[in-house]
Design an enzyme around this catalytic site. Structure first.
Site, PDB file in Angstrom:
ATOM      1  N   ALA A 133      32.727  38.707 -11.787  1.00 43.52           N
ATOM      2  CA  ALA A 133      31.520  38.156 -11.158  1.00 43.52           C
ATOM      3  C   ALA A 133      31.959  37.165 -10.102  1.00 43.52           C
ATOM      4  CB  ALA A 133      30.631  37.478 -12.188  1.00 43.52           C
ATOM      5  N   ALA A 135      30.281  34.343  -7.237  1.00 50.47           N
ATOM      6  CA  ALA A 135      29.113  33.642  -6.707  1.00 50.47           C
ATOM      7  C   ALA A 135      29.536  32.752  -5.544  1.00 50.47           C
ATOM      8  CB  ALA A 135      28.449  32.832  -7.816  1.00 50.47           C
ATOM      9  N   LYS A 155      36.711  30.676 -15.189  1.00 42.23           N
ATOM     10  CA  LYS A 155      35.926  30.415 -13.987  1.00 42.23           C
ATOM     11  C   LYS A 155      36.787  29.612 -13.008  1.00 42.23           C
ATOM     12  CE  LYS A 155      31.360  28.635 -12.652  1.00 42.23           C
ATOM     13  NZ  LYS A 155      30.095  28.062 -13.182  1.00 42.23           N
ATOM     14  N   ASP A 290      18.635  26.428 -15.730  1.00 44.12           N
ATOM     15  CA  ASP A 290      18.794  27.662 -14.955  1.00 44.12           C
ATOM     16  C   ASP A 290      18.779  28.842 -15.931  1.00 44.12           C
ATOM     17  OD1 ASP A 290      19.014  28.998 -12.567  1.00 44.12           O
ATOM     18  OD2 ASP A 290      21.190  28.845 -12.448  1.00 44.12           O
TER      19      ASP A 290
END
Length: 510
Positions: A133, A135, A155, A290
């Site tokens: 992923a 972003a 991350k 979120d």
């Protein structure tokens, strides 16, 4: 905020807004004055050819922000939480902003990990995948810890992202100053404070130690919540630009077909996601801000898994109690009491008429309570309430706007799982339990006990403080208010004594 790059960045921004057709959308949303419109057009129209084209399939505002890059995408996402600033229509458009960007290479990711953790990647992880992923701020890799064999998510911040964001945020501050100068009416929206809020959010996301800390605090608060789990943080392999946490296997919350195929009960999941959010907001005052489908999974055992803790909301205990009493007043349809609570808390200026405010609140509540139960929306109630309070001069409170926005998102998640969910029926046990604990006699005794404990810590200093205060009063010129001050001092002493007495009762009671 200094430097020619700010002017150039604003020119490029204006040019992109013009080229994508977003300029008028943005100016209308901010209710811009003619002077501000002139300045904005002057910065954009002559240089339209310099603007980014963006994706024509997107709405103008999201097209422009996506074309302008990571900082603007993130700014749009934050603005989507502030319908009080950009209006409901634009806020809805901005909620669909996607910050998926092309990933950076695995070699760069490994270099960042090695630099942050001080060890070669191969010495830490026996496997380290390509990005799973990507972003605007960071990307995620799946890895296996060499020593334990544990599957983890790693991350990693984008290289150079801090410097890029800093430059754009400086330009945002300059733009906010220009808005205040050329559109005095916009000062009620506090553009500088909006940018400061955004700056704070971004600073938190650019230091993954803060996100790790947020995840740890959230986990501590929710460890006993049935049917809810969070991936554990691996502190040993986490740092400012790298965050390592347990890999979370599960079905994406937004994939109803996969949820059904896995045999999960979507009705139960819809109830649970709403009740969990309310518990976190009311009980803990600390909630995932979120909480959309992209940040939620359903584990094989049916637990709801939440991740991505870059944006968290916090509400202090006093504010939670105020809003619990407001909600309780709405449930009882006691609009006069709801109005009084707003005035007592100082949310509405004292020069406004409480009865007129109560009538305005009745116009908010009655249509909603007249609806079929499955159509009643807590999010809609909050939206209407904020519209009314704004008309009566209530100042914007960022944490409550964030609560409202998250409530809208969570309610949407719950309804996507179960379109026939009865929001009030599902919420009632959580709200009632909180109200009984925060407003009733037990809460009064608990507050007195806490006050007594504070006074006890300062007990040895109290006689000296009181004596000094009385001596100062004697030395001052005699005025009528001195008598009032003495009464306050006496009342404080009597109150402290009473609180100490109640502390024993409270300790025994609880």
């Amino acid at each position: 905020m200094r430097g020619p790059h700010n002017i150039w960045r604003l020119v490029r921004t204006g040019a992109t807004l013009e080229r994508t057709g977003a300029m008028n959308v943005v100016l209308d949303a901010f209710d811009a004055t003619p002077a501000l419109r002139f300045v904005a057009k002057a910065l954009g129209k002559p240089f339209k050819f310099l603007g980014y084209a963006g994706d024509p399939s997107m709405p103008p505002a999201t097209r422009a922000l996506t074309a302008l890059g990571p900082a603007y995408i993130k700014f749009g996402q934050v603005l989507s939480t502030r319908p009080d600033v950009v209006g409901d229509e634009l806020a809805v458009q901005l909620r669909v902003l996607q910050d998926k960007l092309p990933p950076f290479s695995i070699e760069k990711a490994k270099a960042e990990v090695e630099k942050e953790l001080g060890l070669p990647v191969d010495a830490i992880f026996s496997a380290f995948s390509e990005p799973v992923a990507a972003a605007s701020i960071a990307q995620v890799h799946r890895a296996t810890v060499a020593e334990t064999g544990q599957d983890v998510a790693v991350k990693v911040l984008r290289p150079g992202i801090e410097k890029a964001f800093r430059k754009d945020i400086d330009a945002f501050y300059l733009a906010a100053r220009m808005v205040e100068i050329f559109s005095p009416g916009s000062r009620r929206l506090r553009p500088i404070e909006v940018i400061e809020h955004f700056d704070g959010v971004v600073r938190g996301e650019l230091d993954l130690r803060l996100e790790s800390s947020a995840a740890s605090e959230f986990a501590a608060n929710t460890k006993d919540d049935a049917g809810f789990q969070l991936p554990a943080i691996n502190w040993e392999f986490s740092a400012r630009r790298v965050m390592t946490l347990e890999w979370a296997d599960g079905v994406p919350m937004g994939d109803n077909a996969a949820i059904d195929a896995a045999g999960h009960d979507r009705v139960a999941l819809g109830d649970r996601v709403l009740q969990l959010f309310l518990n976190h907001a009311l009980r803990d005052g600390y909630f995932h801000a979120d909480m959309h489908q992209g940040n939620l999974k359903v584990a094989p055992n049916g637990n709801i898994i939440a991740y991505d803790f870059g944006i968290m909301g916090h509400i202090d205990e006093y504010t939670r109690r105020v809003y619990a009493e407001i909600l309780f007043g709405f449930i009882r349809r006691d609009y006069k009491r709801v109005a009084e609570v707003h005035f007592e808390a100082g949310y509405v200026p004292a020069d406004k008429d409480v009865d007129e405010f109560a009538r305005a609140l009745r116009a908010v509540g009655e249509p909603i309570f007249g609806m079929d139960a499955t159509r009643i929306s807590m999010a809609r109630l909050l939206t209407y309430l904020f519209e009314v309070t704004e008309r009566f001069g209530m100042e914007t409170r960022t944490e409550l706007i964030l609560l409202q926005r998250t409530m809208v998102v969570v309610e949407g998640v719950a309804r996507s799982l179960n379109p026939h969910i009865n929001i009030w029926q599902v919420s009632n046990p959580i709200v009632t339990d909180y109200i009984s604990k925060s407003i009733g006699p037990k809460a009064v005794l608990r507050d007195l006990a806490n006050t007594a404990r504070v006074l006890a810590r300062f007990g040895p200093r109290l006689p000296g403080l009181v004596e000094n205060a009385l001596i100062r009063q004697q030395q001052e010129e005699e005025q009528p208010r001195n008598g009032f001050k003495r009464w306050i001092a006496v009342a404080a002493i009597l109150g402290a004594t009473a609180a100490l007495a109640v502390a024993a009762l409270a300790d025994w009671f609880f």
